[in-house]
Motif scaffolding. Structure first.
Motif, PDB file in Angstrom:
ATOM      1  N   ALA A 110       0.825  -1.207   0.000  1.00  0.00           N
ATOM      2  CA  ALA A 110       0.000   0.000   0.000  1.00  0.00           C
ATOM      3  C   ALA A 110       0.862   1.262   0.000  1.00  0.00           C
ATOM      4  CB  ALA A 110      -0.921   0.001   1.211  1.00  0.00           C
ATOM      5  N   LEU A 111       1.997   1.214   0.672  1.00  0.00           N
ATOM      6  CA  LEU A 111       2.873   2.377   0.765  1.00  0.00           C
ATOM      7  C   LEU A 111       3.820   2.489  -0.418  1.00  0.00           C
ATOM      8  CD1 LEU A 111       3.686   1.950   4.556  1.00  0.00           C
ATOM      9  CD2 LEU A 111       2.390   3.848   3.562  1.00  0.00           C
ATOM     10  N   GLY A 112       3.891   1.440  -1.214  1.00  0.00           N
ATOM     11  CA  GLY A 112       4.813   1.423  -2.347  1.00  0.00           C
ATOM     12  C   GLY A 112       4.112   1.293  -3.682  1.00  0.00           C
ATOM     13  N   ARG A 113       4.050   0.067  -4.192  1.00  0.00           N
ATOM     14  CA  ARG A 113       3.541  -0.167  -5.537  1.00  0.00           C
ATOM     15  C   ARG A 113       2.098   0.311  -5.734  1.00  0.00           C
ATOM     16  NH1 ARG A 113       3.868  -5.402  -5.551  1.00  0.00           N
ATOM     17  NH2 ARG A 113       1.651  -5.864  -5.419  1.00  0.00           N
ATOM     18  N   GLU A 114       1.273   0.167  -4.705  1.00  0.00           N
ATOM     19  CA  GLU A 114      -0.145   0.539  -4.823  1.00  0.00           C
ATOM     20  C   GLU A 114      -0.446   1.865  -4.113  1.00  0.00           C
ATOM     21  OE1 GLU A 114      -2.585  -1.043  -6.507  1.00  0.00           O
ATOM     22  OE2 GLU A 114      -1.077  -2.412  -7.312  1.00  0.00           O
ATOM     23  N   VAL A 176      -1.958   4.641   7.126  1.00  0.00           N
ATOM     24  CA  VAL A 176      -2.275   6.047   7.361  1.00  0.00           C
ATOM     25  C   VAL A 176      -1.084   6.779   7.985  1.00  0.00           C
ATOM     26  CG1 VAL A 176      -3.718   7.610   8.729  1.00  0.00           C
ATOM     27  CG2 VAL A 176      -4.756   5.680   7.526  1.00  0.00           C
ATOM     28  N   LEU A 177      -0.468   6.173   8.994  1.00  0.00           N
ATOM     29  CA  LEU A 177       0.624   6.843   9.698  1.00  0.00           C
ATOM     30  C   LEU A 177       1.840   7.092   8.814  1.00  0.00           C
ATOM     31  CD1 LEU A 177       0.547   4.961  13.132  1.00  0.00           C
ATOM     32  CD2 LEU A 177      -0.084   7.349  12.722  1.00  0.00           C
ATOM     33  N   LEU A 178       2.133   6.149   7.918  1.00  0.00           N
ATOM     34  CA  LEU A 178       3.399   6.214   7.183  1.00  0.00           C
ATOM     35  C   LEU A 178       3.290   6.812   5.783  1.00  0.00           C
ATOM     36  CD1 LEU A 178       4.938   2.762   8.221  1.00  0.00           C
ATOM     37  CD2 LEU A 178       5.272   5.010   9.270  1.00  0.00           C
ATOM     38  N   HIS A 179       2.089   6.961   5.251  1.00  0.00           N
ATOM     39  CA  HIS A 179       1.953   7.524   3.901  1.00  0.00           C
ATOM     40  C   HIS A 179       2.684   8.859   3.744  1.00  0.00           C
ATOM     41  CE1 HIS A 179       0.073   5.464   0.672  1.00  0.00           C
ATOM     42  NE2 HIS A 179      -1.031   5.160   1.315  1.00  0.00           N
ATOM     43  N   ASN A 327     -11.155  13.744  15.331  1.00  0.00           N
ATOM     44  CA  ASN A 327     -10.203  12.798  14.768  1.00  0.00           C
ATOM     45  C   ASN A 327     -10.327  12.684  13.251  1.00  0.00           C
ATOM     46  OD1 ASN A 327      -8.437  11.461  16.827  1.00  0.00           O
ATOM     47  ND2 ASN A 327     -10.406  11.137  17.838  1.00  0.00           N
ATOM     48  N   VAL A 328     -11.539  12.839  12.709  1.00  0.00           N
ATOM     49  CA  VAL A 328     -11.697  12.871  11.258  1.00  0.00           C
ATOM     50  C   VAL A 328     -10.885  14.018  10.679  1.00  0.00           C
ATOM     51  CG1 VAL A 328     -13.320  13.291   9.366  1.00  0.00           C
ATOM     52  CG2 VAL A 328     -13.936  11.722  11.205  1.00  0.00           C
ATOM     53  N   GLY A 329     -10.977  15.193  11.309  1.00  0.00           N
ATOM     54  CA  GLY A 329     -10.202  16.336  10.848  1.00  0.00           C
ATOM     55  C   GLY A 329      -8.715  16.126  10.999  1.00  0.00           C
ATOM     56  N   TYR A 330      -8.317  15.549  12.132  1.00  0.00           N
ATOM     57  CA  TYR A 330      -6.896  15.333  12.404  1.00  0.00           C
ATOM     58  C   TYR A 330      -6.263  14.443  11.347  1.00  0.00           C
ATOM     59  CZ  TYR A 330      -2.684  13.985  14.994  1.00  0.00           C
ATOM     60  OH  TYR A 330      -1.387  13.760  15.369  1.00  0.00           O
ATOM     61  N   TYR A 331      -6.896  13.324  11.047  1.00  0.00           N
ATOM     62  CA  TYR A 331      -6.294  12.410  10.074  1.00  0.00           C
ATOM     63  C   TYR A 331      -6.494  12.867   8.637  1.00  0.00           C
ATOM     64  CZ  TYR A 331      -4.951   9.537  13.923  1.00  0.00           C
ATOM     65  OH  TYR A 331      -4.351   9.110  15.077  1.00  0.00           O
ATOM     66  N   SER A 332      -7.413  13.804   8.423  1.00  0.00           N
ATOM     67  CA  SER A 332      -7.500  14.433   7.106  1.00  0.00           C
ATOM     68  C   SER A 332      -6.249  15.265   6.833  1.00  0.00           C
ATOM     69  CB  SER A 332      -8.747  15.319   7.020  1.00  0.00           C
ATOM     70  OG  SER A 332      -9.919  14.547   7.043  1.00  0.00           O
ATOM     71  N   VAL A 333      -5.785  15.999   7.853  1.00  0.00           N
ATOM     72  CA  VAL A 333      -4.531  16.740   7.704  1.00  0.00           C
ATOM     73  C   VAL A 333      -3.371  15.764   7.521  1.00  0.00           C
ATOM     74  CG1 VAL A 333      -2.955  18.399   8.754  1.00  0.00           C
ATOM     75  CG2 VAL A 333      -5.398  18.628   9.111  1.00  0.00           C
ATOM     76  N   TRP A 334      -3.405  14.688   8.293  1.00  0.00           N
ATOM     77  CA  TRP A 334      -2.329  13.697   8.215  1.00  0.00           C
ATOM     78  C   TRP A 334      -2.201  13.168   6.784  1.00  0.00           C
ATOM     79  CZ3 TRP A 334       0.123  12.395  12.943  1.00  0.00           C
ATOM     80  CH2 TRP A 334       1.156  11.463  12.827  1.00  0.00           C
ATOM     81  N   MET A 335      -3.355  12.819   6.178  1.00  0.00           N
ATOM     82  CA  MET A 335      -3.315  12.327   4.807  1.00  0.00           C
ATOM     83  C   MET A 335      -2.976  13.447   3.830  1.00  0.00           C
ATOM     84  SD  MET A 335      -3.613   9.209   5.207  1.00  0.00           S
ATOM     85  CE  MET A 335      -3.379   8.956   3.445  1.00  0.00           C
ATOM     86  N   GLY A 336      -3.354  14.671   4.174  1.00  0.00           N
ATOM     87  CA  GLY A 336      -2.998  15.800   3.325  1.00  0.00           C
ATOM     88  C   GLY A 336      -1.497  15.958   3.194  1.00  0.00           C
ATOM     89  N   ALA A 337      -0.764  15.536   4.234  1.00  0.00           N
ATOM     90  CA  ALA A 337       0.702  15.622   4.186  1.00  0.00           C
ATOM     91  C   ALA A 337       1.295  14.662   3.156  1.00  0.00           C
ATOM     92  CB  ALA A 337       1.287  15.328   5.567  1.00  0.00           C
ATOM     93  N   ALA A 338       0.517  13.675   2.731  1.00  0.00           N
ATOM     94  CA  ALA A 338       0.998  12.774   1.684  1.00  0.00           C
ATOM     95  C   ALA A 338       1.078  13.487   0.339  1.00  0.00           C
ATOM     96  CB  ALA A 338       0.070  11.554   1.567  1.00  0.00           C
ATOM     97  N   GLN A 339       0.314  14.584   0.191  1.00  0.00           N
ATOM     98  CA  GLN A 339       0.343  15.351  -1.061  1.00  0.00           C
ATOM     99  C   GLN A 339       1.081  16.680  -0.914  1.00  0.00           C
ATOM    100  OE1 GLN A 339      -3.510  14.905  -0.296  1.00  0.00           O
ATOM    101  NE2 GLN A 339      -3.357  12.790  -0.964  1.00  0.00           N
ATOM    102  N   ASP A 340       1.202  17.168   0.297  1.00  0.00           N
ATOM    103  CA  ASP A 340       1.787  18.492   0.536  1.00  0.00           C
ATOM    104  C   ASP A 340       3.053  18.351   1.376  1.00  0.00           C
ATOM    105  OD1 ASP A 340       2.430  21.092   1.178  1.00  0.00           O
ATOM    106  OD2 ASP A 340       0.398  21.675   1.762  1.00  0.00           O
ATOM    107  N   ALA A 341       4.209  18.546   0.744  1.00  0.00           N
ATOM    108  CA  ALA A 341       5.486  18.361   1.427  1.00  0.00           C
ATOM    109  C   ALA A 341       5.655  19.320   2.605  1.00  0.00           C
ATOM    110  CB  ALA A 341       6.637  18.548   0.431  1.00  0.00           C
ATOM    111  N   GLU A 342       4.995  20.491   2.557  1.00  0.00           N
ATOM    112  CA  GLU A 342       5.154  21.466   3.633  1.00  0.00           C
ATOM    113  C   GLU A 342       4.536  20.998   4.945  1.00  0.00           C
ATOM    114  OE1 GLU A 342       4.336  25.542   2.779  1.00  0.00           O
ATOM    115  OE2 GLU A 342       4.750  25.296   0.652  1.00  0.00           O
ATOM    116  N   LEU A 343       3.642  20.024   4.883  1.00  0.00           N
ATOM    117  CA  LEU A 343       3.007  19.519   6.096  1.00  0.00           C
ATOM    118  C   LEU A 343       3.776  18.361   6.727  1.00  0.00           C
ATOM    119  CD1 LEU A 343      -0.743  19.456   4.986  1.00  0.00           C
ATOM    120  CD2 LEU A 343       0.316  21.027   6.609  1.00  0.00           C
ATOM    121  N   ARG A 344       4.755  17.819   6.030  1.00  0.00           N
ATOM    122  CA  ARG A 344       5.399  16.588   6.501  1.00  0.00           C
ATOM    123  C   ARG A 344       6.243  16.801   7.745  1.00  0.00           C
ATOM    124  NH1 ARG A 344       6.681  15.022   0.352  1.00  0.00           N
ATOM    125  NH2 ARG A 344       4.507  14.545  -0.186  1.00  0.00           N
TER     126      ARG A 344
END
Length: 419
Positions: A110-114, A176-179, A327-344
């Motif tokens: 999930a974190l790699g090929r898919e 979710v945590l590592l994406h 928590n829905v909002g919190y993990y929405s930001v978390w996943m947003g960091a997968a697309q936005d390098a500034e959040l990482r």
């Protein structure tokens, strides 16, 4: 003539199926890059390589596209798991011999090929916590996954300390945590098998350090009225995150929610990334305060395995029953960091802080034994995965009753026996 009509009808059906598949694949790309709020007929048409007219002809609403995308992803995942089950029964599978192996392999894939499909799945699941249609979709997902993972578990030799449902939760938590960390597959395997810790990855520590740097303007430089306005903007951002996800946060949407002029938010948060980071930090600090309050109910000297299990279960229930919305909002930001390098940076800092907290808890109950490598990350993944399942699919009493059992099993295997 009849044969000719049949052939023509079949050709039309095949063309329709191809178009619908292209639309679903386009939606997967959009979900992975822009989230549910960024999914439009036009964006899907562009990503899928079809005309806008085709998307509106086949799918009248955004919800119709989401339902078809969910079905496409589910069929692909379940088909892959069924093939694995067949290989296991035929003794043709040599790399996956336990539920623990399955968790690592699925999470690494999930974190790699898919990655693109996995990001789309995460967005769909978080969307499930926002409305009744999404929750029904998430419930179908988890019901199907539970059934097929139970069948796979039966094919493994020997018993596992993990329930199949708990194994799914850990896999979701890892994903979710590592994406946002953008790790290569070799590093993912080392991390999940406990051969290396997050704090041993220089790139992650550098990101975390960046996330801990103070942001301008300095809060000390703000007057009380300005500080109040800044906090109101953060709360407005959290409201938008909960309702629509990270991609829906804009200066315009926050200004409207906070009752300000359109240009107001940009004074305090020049970029959307800085606003999302502030919202994420606020929610993390709130959660950390809640966790400290729960853990602080027992003195360190009095902490043992049973008390840690009880406290973890209690904190989990409180997060699920009282703070699911945030928590829905919190993990929405978390996943947003997968697309936005500034959040990482902010996400990496939060992740390492949580890892250190789990390590301290486990060390307090070790009684001379060592904390098993990788155990803090797996416990955190279990907690997060169960929280996401409970938030988006609304756990029934059977699943809720397994919570303490699952935490007890995970905490039990986290401490190596002395000697």
């Amino acid at each position: 003539m009849r044969d000719s009509g049949t052939v023509m009808k079949r050709a039309v059906q095949e063309r329709t199926l191809r178009t619908r598949r292209k639309i679903a694949e386009g939606a997967i790309k959009v979900l992975a890059s822009r989230g549910v709020s960024g999914l439009t007929h036009r964006a899907v048409a562009h990503a899928g390589g079809v005309s806008l007219a085709a998307t509106t002809y086949h799918f009248g609403t955004k919800q119709d596209i989401l339902a078809e995308t969910s079905r496409t992803l589910m069929e692909g995942y379940l088909d892959a798991f069924r093939r694995l089950q067949q290989r296991l029964r035929a003794n043709e599978e040599t790399e996956i011999r336990s539920l623990d192996d399955l968790v690592v392999r699925v999470a690494a894939t999930a974190l790699g090929r898919e990655r693109t499909r996995s990001l789309a799945w995460c967005e769909l699941m978080l969307h499930g916590g926002r409305n009744s249609e999404g929750r029904a979709m998430a419930q179908r997902w988890y019901s199907e996954l539970d059934a097929i993972w139970a069948g796979i578990a039966d094919a493994f030799p020997g018993a596992s300390s993990l329930r199949p449902g708990a194994a799914i939760d850990i896999t979701v938590g890892f994903t979710v945590l590592l994406h946002p960390l953008m790790l290569d597959q070799e590093t993912v395997f080392d991390l999940l098998y406990g051969r290396v810790g997050l704090d041993q990855l220089p790139a992650i520590e550098a990101l975390a350090a960046k996330g801990r740097l103070p942001r301008a303007p300095s809060l000390e430089a703000l007057r009380p009225r300005q500080l109040e306005t800044r906090n109101r903007l953060i709360e407005a951002a959290i409201d938008v995150l909960v309702a629509d996800g990270a991609a829906a946060v804009s200066h315009a949407s926050i200004a409207e929610r906070a009752g300000m002029v359109r240009s107001g938010p940009s004074y305090y948060f020049p970029t959307i990334s800085s606003l999302l980071e502030a919202a994420q930090t606020t929610m993390f600090e709130r959660a950390k305060a809640r966790y400290r309050e729960g853990i602080g109910a027992v003195a360190v000297a009095d902490m043992d395995r049973a008390r840690l299990v009880d406290l973890t279960t209690t904190i989990f229930f409180r997060e699920l029953l009282e703070f699911a919305r945030e928590n829905v909002g919190y993990y929405s930001v978390w996943m947003g960091a997968a697309q936005d390098a500034e959040l990482r940076g902010a996400v990496s800092s939060a992740l390492l802080d949580q890892q250190n907290a789990w390590m301290r808890r486990l060390a307090a109950i070790s009684a001379g034994g060592a904390v098993v490598a990788g155990a803090p990350l797996q416990l955190q993944a279990l907690f997060v995965g169960k929280l996401i399942r409970g938030t988006v699919a609304q756990l029934d009493t059977t699943n809720l009753s397994h919570s303490r059992q699952d935490f007890a099993a995970a905490i039990g295997k986290s401490i190596a026996e002395p000697g």
